[in-house]
Design a protein around this motif. Sequence first.
Motif, PDB file in Angstrom:
ATOM      1  N   ALA A  62       1.171  -1.245   0.031  1.00 43.09           N
ATOM      2  CA  ALA A  62      -0.108  -0.078  -0.468  1.00 43.09           C
ATOM      3  C   ALA A  62       1.107   1.375  -0.876  1.00 43.09           C
ATOM      4  O   ALA A  62       1.808   2.013   1.266  1.00 43.09           O
TER       5      ALA A  62
ATOM      6  N   GLY B  21      -3.441   3.486  -2.716  1.00 44.73           N
ATOM      7  CA  GLY B  21      -5.341   3.804  -2.864  1.00 44.73           C
ATOM      8  C   GLY B  21      -5.481   4.322  -2.603  1.00 44.73           C
ATOM      9  O   GLY B  21      -4.313   5.788  -2.037  1.00 44.73           O
TER      10      GLY B  21
ATOM     11  N   LEU C 114     -10.083   2.800  -5.184  1.00 39.46           N
ATOM     12  CA  LEU C 114      -9.778   1.581  -4.637  1.00 39.46           C
ATOM     13  C   LEU C 114      -9.949  -0.082  -4.861  1.00 39.46           C
ATOM     14  O   LEU C 114      -8.525  -0.502  -4.782  1.00 39.46           O
TER      15      LEU C 114
ATOM     16  N   ALA D 160      -7.148  -0.271  -7.485  1.00 42.25           N
ATOM     17  CA  ALA D 160      -5.902  -0.774  -6.531  1.00 42.25           C
ATOM     18  C   ALA D 160      -5.719  -2.148  -7.063  1.00 42.25           C
ATOM     19  O   ALA D 160      -4.571  -2.176  -7.462  1.00 42.25           O
TER      20      ALA D 160
ATOM     21  N   ILE E 220      -5.127  -2.215   1.720  1.00 37.66           N
ATOM     22  CA  ILE E 220      -5.156  -0.351   1.010  1.00 37.66           C
ATOM     23  C   ILE E 220      -5.929   0.197   1.284  1.00 37.66           C
ATOM     24  O   ILE E 220      -7.325   0.075   1.952  1.00 37.66           O
ATOM     25  N   SER E 221      -5.471   1.559   1.941  1.00 40.09           N
ATOM     26  CA  SER E 221      -5.928   2.714   1.935  1.00 40.09           C
ATOM     27  C   SER E 221      -6.605   2.229   3.241  1.00 40.09           C
ATOM     28  O   SER E 221      -7.171   3.582   3.886  1.00 40.09           O
TER      29      SER E 221
ATOM     30  N   ALA F 201     -13.382  -0.824   3.005  1.00 37.22           N
ATOM     31  CA  ALA F 201     -12.801  -1.371   2.135  1.00 37.22           C
ATOM     32  C   ALA F 201     -12.372  -2.337   2.407  1.00 37.22           C
ATOM     33  O   ALA F 201     -12.209  -3.388   1.131  1.00 37.22           O
TER      34      ALA F 201
END
Length: 171
Positions: free
Chosen positions: A21, A81, A95, A98, A119-120, A131
């Motif tokens: 990430a 992200g 997202l 990604a 991620i994020s 997410a």
Amino acid sequence: MKITLIQGDITKMEVDAIVNAANTSLLGGGGVDGAIHRAGGPAILEECRRIRDRQGRCAPGEAVITTAGKLPAKYVIHTVGPVWNKGNEEEKGLLRSAYISSLQLAVKNGVGTIAFPNISTGVYRFPKEVAAEIAIAAVKDFMAQDNRISNLIFVCYEKENYDLYSRILQS
């Protein structure tokens, strides 16, 4: 493709590729990004610098691939992200992108086993449940189109994320 869920440290995963990430600079940072750069050593940063010199920054939703340096994986796929600001469809789409971009790059490079972090969800403030839902849906949609990755592992560092992924994967 088999989907596996574990709680642990992504830098210890013995897979073809781990996903980082990353931030847009590709030069390391905090969280999982910093952990991967520290554990993998300078070779990862050197390749990231070469990529940056060639193409500039890595935009949210995109991915690039480097060596894994000293990590037990063969490659690191760095994806950026989005930062959660308004919670709009664009952020959710970035997202998803990604994850999809990472999987496409993995297939292009012959990756059979891949491990993803969350991620994020750290300093980028994406709500963890939203997410997780996006990540799992993106992976399942990709799997329905392409079966060249045999094993995908979601690696959750925190128990909270592990429990969320576990619940969503079971439903």
